[in-house]
Design a protein around this motif. Structure first.
Motif, PDB file in Angstrom:
ATOM      1  N   LYS A 131     -32.458  -8.127  82.464  1.00 31.44           N
ATOM      2  CA  LYS A 131     -33.051  -7.294  80.265  1.00 31.44           C
ATOM      3  C   LYS A 131     -32.391  -6.377  80.738  1.00 31.44           C
ATOM      4  O   LYS A 131     -31.685  -5.532  81.285  1.00 31.44           O
ATOM      5  N   TYR A 132     -31.850  -6.668  78.659  1.00 30.33           N
ATOM      6  CA  TYR A 132     -31.005  -4.897  78.411  1.00 30.33           C
ATOM      7  C   TYR A 132     -31.245  -4.817  77.691  1.00 30.33           C
ATOM      8  O   TYR A 132     -32.248  -4.905  76.406  1.00 30.33           O
ATOM      9  N   ALA A 133     -30.705  -3.538  77.467  1.00 26.51           N
ATOM     10  CA  ALA A 133     -31.614  -2.711  75.441  1.00 26.51           C
ATOM     11  C   ALA A 133     -30.498  -1.708  75.092  1.00 26.51           C
ATOM     12  O   ALA A 133     -29.555  -1.445  76.019  1.00 26.51           O
ATOM     13  N   LEU A 134     -30.194  -1.101  74.576  1.00 29.36           N
ATOM     14  CA  LEU A 134     -29.218   0.015  73.830  1.00 29.36           C
ATOM     15  C   LEU A 134     -29.828   1.073  73.139  1.00 29.36           C
ATOM     16  O   LEU A 134     -31.194   0.630  72.576  1.00 29.36           O
ATOM     17  N   VAL A 135     -29.105   2.347  73.368  1.00 30.80           N
ATOM     18  CA  VAL A 135     -29.905   3.321  72.461  1.00 30.80           C
ATOM     19  C   VAL A 135     -28.387   3.557  71.824  1.00 30.80           C
ATOM     20  O   VAL A 135     -27.967   3.489  72.275  1.00 30.80           O
ATOM     21  N   ASP A 136     -28.699   4.868  71.006  1.00 31.09           N
ATOM     22  CA  ASP A 136     -28.371   5.170  69.904  1.00 31.09           C
ATOM     23  C   ASP A 136     -28.195   7.058  70.400  1.00 31.09           C
ATOM     24  O   ASP A 136     -28.678   7.910  69.743  1.00 31.09           O
ATOM     25  N   MET A 137     -27.648   7.389  71.670  1.00 29.46           N
ATOM     26  CA  MET A 137     -27.194   8.800  71.356  1.00 29.46           C
ATOM     27  C   MET A 137     -27.206  10.528  70.394  1.00 29.46           C
ATOM     28  O   MET A 137     -27.564  10.364  70.378  1.00 29.46           O
ATOM     29  N   GLU A 138     -26.268   9.676  69.627  1.00 33.29           N
ATOM     30  CA  GLU A 138     -26.455  10.318  68.611  1.00 33.29           C
ATOM     31  C   GLU A 138     -27.341  10.560  67.323  1.00 33.29           C
ATOM     32  O   GLU A 138     -28.222  12.135  67.296  1.00 33.29           O
ATOM     33  N   TYR A 139     -28.233   9.545  67.469  1.00 33.56           N
ATOM     34  CA  TYR A 139     -29.004   8.807  66.735  1.00 33.56           C
ATOM     35  C   TYR A 139     -29.974  10.053  67.392  1.00 33.56           C
ATOM     36  O   TYR A 139     -30.549  10.823  66.959  1.00 33.56           O
ATOM     37  N   ILE A 140     -30.393  10.129  68.647  1.00 33.27           N
ATOM     38  CA  ILE A 140     -31.365  10.784  69.498  1.00 33.27           C
ATOM     39  C   ILE A 140     -31.348  12.202  69.550  1.00 33.27           C
ATOM     40  O   ILE A 140     -32.125  12.504  68.673  1.00 33.27           O
ATOM     41  N   LEU A 141     -30.206  12.505  69.792  1.00 36.09           N
ATOM     42  CA  LEU A 141     -29.611  13.916  69.818  1.00 36.09           C
ATOM     43  C   LEU A 141     -29.780  14.228  68.446  1.00 36.09           C
ATOM     44  O   LEU A 141     -30.046  15.622  68.570  1.00 36.09           O
ATOM     45  N   LYS A 142     -29.795  13.327  67.308  1.00 37.12           N
ATOM     46  CA  LYS A 142     -29.841  14.493  66.377  1.00 37.12           C
ATOM     47  C   LYS A 142     -30.821  14.369  66.004  1.00 37.12           C
ATOM     48  O   LYS A 142     -31.391  15.481  64.898  1.00 37.12           O
ATOM     49  N   ASN A 143     -32.579  13.704  66.620  1.00 38.14           N
ATOM     50  CA  ASN A 143     -33.622  13.734  66.127  1.00 38.14           C
ATOM     51  C   ASN A 143     -34.045  15.091  67.016  1.00 38.14           C
ATOM     52  O   ASN A 143     -34.909  15.312  67.198  1.00 38.14           O
ATOM     53  N   ILE A 144     -33.338  15.271  67.362  1.00 38.82           N
ATOM     54  CA  ILE A 144     -33.845  16.743  69.090  1.00 38.82           C
ATOM     55  C   ILE A 144     -33.035  18.268  68.335  1.00 38.82           C
ATOM     56  O   ILE A 144     -32.424  18.363  68.404  1.00 38.82           O
ATOM     57  N   PRO A 145     -34.495  18.551  67.617  1.00 38.14           N
ATOM     58  CA  PRO A 145     -34.099  20.362  67.214  1.00 38.14           C
ATOM     59  C   PRO A 145     -33.511  20.714  67.929  1.00 38.14           C
ATOM     60  O   PRO A 145     -32.259  21.692  67.953  1.00 38.14           O
ATOM     61  N   ALA A 146     -34.185  21.359  69.114  1.00 36.27           N
ATOM     62  CA  ALA A 146     -33.160  22.178  70.138  1.00 36.27           C
ATOM     63  C   ALA A 146     -31.567  21.175  70.456  1.00 36.27           C
ATOM     64  O   ALA A 146     -30.891  22.592  70.410  1.00 36.27           O
ATOM     65  N   TYR A 147     -31.856  20.591  70.188  1.00 35.56           N
ATOM     66  CA  TYR A 147     -30.317  20.027  71.194  1.00 35.56           C
ATOM     67  C   TYR A 147     -29.246  20.248  69.050  1.00 35.56           C
ATOM     68  O   TYR A 147     -27.674  21.023  68.932  1.00 35.56           O
ATOM     69  N   GLU A 148     -29.968  20.592  68.242  1.00 35.95           N
ATOM     70  CA  GLU A 148     -28.831  20.699  66.617  1.00 35.95           C
ATOM     71  C   GLU A 148     -28.595  22.522  67.609  1.00 35.95           C
ATOM     72  O   GLU A 148     -27.946  22.607  66.356  1.00 35.95           O
ATOM     73  N   MET A 149     -29.876  23.175  66.790  1.00 36.57           N
ATOM     74  CA  MET A 149     -30.204  24.580  67.429  1.00 36.57           C
ATOM     75  C   MET A 149     -28.877  24.823  68.339  1.00 36.57           C
ATOM     76  O   MET A 149     -27.625  25.812  68.237  1.00 36.57           O
ATOM     77  N   ALA A 150     -29.039  24.359  69.420  1.00 35.53           N
ATOM     78  CA  ALA A 150     -27.826  24.861  70.615  1.00 35.53           C
ATOM     79  C   ALA A 150     -26.597  24.615  70.436  1.00 35.53           C
ATOM     80  O   ALA A 150     -25.533  24.667  70.370  1.00 35.53           O
ATOM     81  N   SER A 151     -26.033  23.036  69.471  1.00 35.22           N
ATOM     82  CA  SER A 151     -24.769  22.537  69.004  1.00 35.22           C
ATOM     83  C   SER A 151     -24.702  23.584  67.895  1.00 35.22           C
ATOM     84  O   SER A 151     -23.108  24.272  68.239  1.00 35.22           O
ATOM     85  N   GLU A 152     -25.478  24.085  66.823  1.00 27.11           N
ATOM     86  CA  GLU A 152     -24.888  25.277  66.059  1.00 27.11           C
ATOM     87  C   GLU A 152     -24.694  26.910  66.756  1.00 27.11           C
ATOM     88  O   GLU A 152     -23.285  27.182  66.693  1.00 27.11           O
ATOM     89  N   GLN A 153     -25.096  27.070  67.632  1.00 26.76           N
ATOM     90  CA  GLN A 153     -25.176  28.080  68.739  1.00 26.76           C
ATOM     91  C   GLN A 153     -23.917  28.573  69.003  1.00 26.76           C
ATOM     92  O   GLN A 153     -22.138  28.911  69.226  1.00 26.76           O
TER      93      GLN A 153
END
Length: 171
Positions: free
Chosen positions: A22-44
């Motif tokens: 069994k296999y699956a896909l994830v979209d890391m860009e989508y996941i990280l964009k939906n994590i506010p802490a990641y967005e704040m850290a990227s902006e910093q």
């Protein structure tokens, strides 16, 4: 004879499908964009990077100004003065290169800052993906965002929203 070959082929087909992974896909860009802490850290990180870039560019402009002045005054300078100015310019160029390396080099300040801000979030995402994988029995999970070779994938096998839910961000 045909029956025996058919039975062998049918048995092999059953064996292959029984052990299908069994296999699956994830979209890391989508996941990280939906994590506010990641967005704040990227902006910093962007702000720090821009500040350091301006500092390096300012020093580089100083070196360019010294060089331009040297070129325009070269005909009036003695050999000793020329040598002194050239050494001064070379020293300043080395300082700029060292500053650039200090901030943006492979082990530079930006790398360290990125590690301290983003790595914990990325580790949490990885652990959430791993938990979903273990719970649902996936053998392989591909990152759709970083894989250029995936032309099409059914949305049914994308587990990005499950990962976000596991992290506490419902979608």
């Amino acid at each position: 004879m045909k029956k025996v070959i058919f039975i062998i082929l049918a048995s092999m087909a059953c064996a292959i499908t029984a052990t299908a992974q069994k296999y699956a896909l994830v979209d890391m860009e989508y996941i990280l964009k939906n994590i506010p802490a990641y967005e704040m850290a990227s902006e910093q990180l962007n702000q720090v990077s821009q500040r350091w870039q301006k500092e390096v560019e300012g020093k580089a402009r100083e070196v360019q100004t010294l060089y331009d002045n040297y070129k325009s005054e070269m005909v009036f300078l003695t050999d000793a003065q020329k040598t002194k100015r050239e050494e001064e310019i070379t020293t300043k160029e080395k300082e700029v290169a060292e500053l650039r390396y200090k901030y943006f080099g492979p082990e530079g300040e930006l790398f360290k800052k990125r590690q301290s801000l983003l790595k914990p979030i990325q580790d949490d995402v990885y652990n959430a993906i791993k938990k979903v994988s273990e719970e649902r029995g996936y053998m392989v999970i591909f990152d759709r965002a970083s894989s250029e070779s995936i032309v099409f994938a059914s949305p049914k096998i994308d587990i990005s929203n499950e990962v976000l839910t596991k992290l506490g961000y419902s979608k």
